[in-house]
Motif scaffolding. Sequence first.
Motif, PDB file in Angstrom:
ATOM      1  N   PHE A 105       5.484  -3.217  -0.764  1.00  0.00           N
ATOM      2  CA  PHE A 105       5.566  -2.969  -0.111  1.00  0.00           C
ATOM      3  C   PHE A 105       5.000  -1.466  -0.491  1.00  0.00           C
ATOM      4  CE2 PHE A 105       9.561  -0.126   1.160  1.00  0.00           C
ATOM      5  CZ  PHE A 105       8.647   0.170   2.953  1.00  0.00           C
ATOM      6  N   ASN A 106       3.547  -0.874   0.695  1.00  0.00           N
ATOM      7  CA  ASN A 106       2.769  -0.230   0.562  1.00  0.00           C
ATOM      8  C   ASN A 106       3.333   0.538   1.332  1.00  0.00           C
ATOM      9  OD1 ASN A 106       0.288  -0.347   0.261  1.00  0.00           O
ATOM     10  ND2 ASN A 106      -0.272  -2.149   0.237  1.00  0.00           N
ATOM     11  N   GLY A 107       2.370   1.751   1.146  1.00  0.00           N
ATOM     12  CA  GLY A 107       3.071   2.905   2.376  1.00  0.00           C
ATOM     13  C   GLY A 107       2.657   4.894   1.835  1.00  0.00           C
ATOM     14  N   PHE A 203      -3.356  -1.973 -11.367  1.00  0.00           N
ATOM     15  CA  PHE A 203      -3.762  -1.497  -9.498  1.00  0.00           C
ATOM     16  C   PHE A 203      -3.873  -1.436  -8.301  1.00  0.00           C
ATOM     17  CE2 PHE A 203      -5.837   1.058 -13.621  1.00  0.00           C
ATOM     18  CZ  PHE A 203      -4.623   1.976 -13.792  1.00  0.00           C
ATOM     19  N   HIS A 204      -3.932  -0.594  -7.363  1.00  0.00           N
ATOM     20  CA  HIS A 204      -4.476  -0.589  -5.846  1.00  0.00           C
ATOM     21  C   HIS A 204      -5.121  -0.275  -5.073  1.00  0.00           C
ATOM     22  CE1 HIS A 204      -3.422  -0.603  -1.582  1.00  0.00           C
ATOM     23  NE2 HIS A 204      -3.042  -2.044  -1.192  1.00  0.00           N
ATOM     24  N   PHE A 205      -6.834  -0.365  -4.902  1.00  0.00           N
ATOM     25  CA  PHE A 205      -7.338  -0.091  -3.259  1.00  0.00           C
ATOM     26  C   PHE A 205      -7.555  -0.417  -2.745  1.00  0.00           C
ATOM     27  CE2 PHE A 205     -10.012  -1.641  -6.400  1.00  0.00           C
ATOM     28  CZ  PHE A 205     -11.304  -1.824  -5.453  1.00  0.00           C
ATOM     29  N   GLY A 208     -10.841   0.890   2.946  1.00  0.00           N
ATOM     30  CA  GLY A 208     -11.251   0.968   4.542  1.00  0.00           C
ATOM     31  C   GLY A 208     -10.977  -0.336   5.312  1.00  0.00           C
ATOM     32  N   SER A 209     -10.971  -0.527   6.819  1.00  0.00           N
ATOM     33  CA  SER A 209     -11.669  -1.868   7.926  1.00  0.00           C
ATOM     34  C   SER A 209     -12.657  -2.289   7.845  1.00  0.00           C
ATOM     35  CB  SER A 209     -10.289  -1.347   8.166  1.00  0.00           C
ATOM     36  OG  SER A 209      -9.675  -2.670   8.900  1.00  0.00           O
ATOM     37  N   GLN A 210     -12.714  -3.470   8.631  1.00  0.00           N
ATOM     38  CA  GLN A 210     -13.588  -3.420   9.371  1.00  0.00           C
ATOM     39  C   GLN A 210     -14.892  -2.970   8.577  1.00  0.00           C
ATOM     40  OE1 GLN A 210     -13.725  -5.169  11.707  1.00  0.00           O
ATOM     41  NE2 GLN A 210     -15.508  -5.591  13.109  1.00  0.00           N
ATOM     42  N   GLY A 245      -6.885  -4.854  -2.170  1.00  0.00           N
ATOM     43  CA  GLY A 245      -6.635  -4.064  -0.106  1.00  0.00           C
ATOM     44  C   GLY A 245      -7.481  -5.002   0.403  1.00  0.00           C
ATOM     45  N   GLY A 246      -7.616  -4.764   1.800  1.00  0.00           N
ATOM     46  CA  GLY A 246      -8.205  -5.553   2.615  1.00  0.00           C
ATOM     47  C   GLY A 246      -9.656  -5.013   2.863  1.00  0.00           C
ATOM     48  N   GLY A 247     -10.006  -4.968   4.483  1.00  0.00           N
ATOM     49  CA  GLY A 247     -10.609  -4.425   4.986  1.00  0.00           C
ATOM     50  C   GLY A 247     -12.554  -5.456   5.298  1.00  0.00           C
ATOM     51  N   GLY A 291      -5.862  -8.820   7.375  1.00  0.00           N
ATOM     52  CA  GLY A 291      -5.137  -8.161   7.824  1.00  0.00           C
ATOM     53  C   GLY A 291      -6.114  -8.743   8.863  1.00  0.00           C
ATOM     54  N   ARG A 292      -6.857  -7.691   9.659  1.00  0.00           N
ATOM     55  CA  ARG A 292      -7.357  -7.981  10.654  1.00  0.00           C
ATOM     56  C   ARG A 292      -8.791  -9.868  10.402  1.00  0.00           C
ATOM     57  NH1 ARG A 292     -10.078  -3.627  13.736  1.00  0.00           N
ATOM     58  NH2 ARG A 292     -10.111  -2.357  11.071  1.00  0.00           N
ATOM     59  N   SER A 293      -8.598  -9.624   9.666  1.00  0.00           N
ATOM     60  CA  SER A 293      -9.741 -11.218   9.413  1.00  0.00           C
ATOM     61  C   SER A 293      -9.053 -12.300   9.338  1.00  0.00           C
ATOM     62  CB  SER A 293     -10.719 -11.049   7.841  1.00  0.00           C
ATOM     63  OG  SER A 293      -9.745 -10.663   6.656  1.00  0.00           O
TER      64      SER A 293
HETATM   65  N1  LLP Z   1      -3.865  -2.829   2.360  1.00  0.00           N
HETATM   66  C1  LLP Z   1      -3.704  -1.652   3.446  1.00  0.00           C
HETATM   67  C2  LLP Z   1      -2.885  -1.050   2.093  1.00  0.00           C
HETATM   68  C3  LLP Z   1      -4.604  -0.919   4.356  1.00  0.00           C
HETATM   69  O1  LLP Z   1      -3.988   0.533   4.742  1.00  0.00           O
HETATM   70  C4  LLP Z   1      -4.516  -1.635   5.299  1.00  0.00           C
HETATM   71  C5  LLP Z   1      -5.287  -1.331   6.779  1.00  0.00           C
HETATM   72  C6  LLP Z   1      -5.076  -3.388   5.037  1.00  0.00           C
HETATM   73  C7  LLP Z   1      -4.914  -4.118   3.030  1.00  0.00           C
HETATM   74  C8  LLP Z   1      -5.367  -4.063   5.997  1.00  0.00           C
HETATM   75  O2  LLP Z   1      -6.620  -4.026   6.453  1.00  0.00           O
HETATM   76  P1  LLP Z   1      -7.254  -5.141   6.942  1.00  0.00           P
HETATM   77  O3  LLP Z   1      -7.643  -5.870   6.457  1.00  0.00           O
HETATM   78  O4  LLP Z   1      -6.710  -5.119   8.477  1.00  0.00           O
HETATM   79  O5  LLP Z   1      -9.216  -4.286   7.480  1.00  0.00           O
HETATM   80  N2  LLP Z   1      -5.607   0.572  13.167  1.00  0.00           N
HETATM   81  C9  LLP Z   1      -7.068   0.547  12.945  1.00  0.00           C
HETATM   82  C10 LLP Z   1      -6.830  -0.478  11.406  1.00  0.00           C
HETATM   83  C11 LLP Z   1      -6.244   0.132  10.919  1.00  0.00           C
HETATM   84  C12 LLP Z   1      -6.305  -0.276   9.376  1.00  0.00           C
HETATM   85  C13 LLP Z   1      -4.892   0.639   8.604  1.00  0.00           C
HETATM   86  N3  LLP Z   1      -5.104  -0.044   6.657  1.00  0.00           N
HETATM   87  C14 LLP Z   1      -7.524  -0.314  14.105  1.00  0.00           C
HETATM   88  O6  LLP Z   1      -7.723  -1.001  14.616  1.00  0.00           O
HETATM   89  O7  LLP Z   1      -9.065  -0.558  13.289  1.00  0.00           O
END
Ligand code: LLP
Length: 430
Positions: A105-107, A203-205, A208-210, A245-247, A291-293
């Motif tokens: 649970f993040n946020g 710890f968690h960090f 960013g994303s994409q 994290g993700g990204g 998430g995205r990936s």
């Molecule tokens: N973990 C945490 C704590 C996050 O804040 C996020 C994304 C992820 C994982 C997943 O990141 P991903 O693997 O999806 O990059 N709405 C924006 C993206 C916001 C991402 C927020 N946090 C967009 O449409 O590009």
Amino acid sequence: MDYDQVEIRDGRLVFDGCDVTVLARQYGTPLMLLSETVVRGKCAQIKRQFLERYADTRAAYAGKAFLTIGLCRILDEEGFGLDVVSGGELYTAIKAGFPAERIEFNGNNKTRAELEMAAGYGVGRIIVDQPDEIELIAEVYRTAGKRANILLRVNPAVTDTDTHAYIATGHRDSKFGIPLDEEVFWPVVEKALATEEVDLLGFHFHVGSQLFDPRSHLSALDTVLELVLAMRERYGVVIRELNVGGGIGVRYLKADRPPGFAEFLDPVMERIDAFAEQNSLRRPTVVIEPGRSVVAEAGMTLYTVGHVKRIPEGSVFVSVDGGMTDNIRPALYQAEYQAIIANKADLPTQEKVVLCGRCCESGDILIHELDIPEPSPGDIIAVFSTGAYCYAMASNYNKLLLPAVLLLKQGQAKVMVQRQSYDDLIRLEV
Ligand code: LLP
């Protein structure tokens, strides 16, 4: 076509074995498609390239990218964990029967009610995001008669994240994460260590994303691994878990060359392994939150062309029946997408058009410069890679209806989410 599970048959676009023009006719547009084959393929890549190559690792899918009960079930079958950031995401996971211990649970502002729900269900990890959050977690868990496994989300103050400013999260002046200043950070650690109801795992960090390379992750690690050492020196505490994290970036445009999971994560693991070895520490469990990936490239959105407006010595505007309500990303982040006319998939492109949505906003442009064959009303436009942060960020602006979502699998399509109705739109009005 060089997107996953996409081919052209008899001039028509086929996605995961389904002729999308048939789906558009049958289910109406706008319509979101999610390929189960691609989702499972991404999970398999993550397993092969990361989880199976490194012991003591986990992947928790970031539900914010797209979350439905059906997707929770697929991820559960794949053995993934789930990162949720709200009571709503948690509720969806609970309704899917997703295993509680695999939920994180993040946020940055979890409410008491949400934490009570998390404690009640027994979620596996609470990621502490704010300096004063432990007190609330402790109160809730004390009442529940339970103990929370926690990680501290730290703000690693990285400066060079190569992505849109709105989706960079690891810079110092950010609402996310605990600042690492001596007078802020160490009192939080001490509070965690002194609080009976929480067990501080690590710890968690999330930076960013994409992202197309792990350089921000590596610079965050430089900082966070120092903290791991300091924990041992100051308190004799060995950090058991590190969540990075993700990204990881994905392919939106044909020319995009996102990194593979191994390419992105190997340098991260090398850095952590080397650190553990140098300092004779047991390497902590490493968790990723993609998430995205996992879902972006599994998605496709179908629209029907309503009008084609040619402005003499100006642009050609092609208006479709959706827009920023089902994909806010171009308007919000100047995100770029690739699209084709699904029913003219083998015709050569012959003009540059502006693909625009139907909302009352000049900024409701899905694609600013799109090369397509000559468009006509009734054509079906297919936009690629819309699986992440499109339906999840959808709105009812202009009282437009949320599209239906179909889950595709090798020629079979089933409804995952129904199209909203006008009655749904006014259901909550008193
Ligand atoms: N973990 C945490 C704590 C996050 O804040 C996020 C994304 C992820 C994982 C997943 O990141 P991903 O693997 O999806 O990059 N709405 C924006 C993206 C916001 C991402 C927020 N946090 C967009 O449409 O590009």
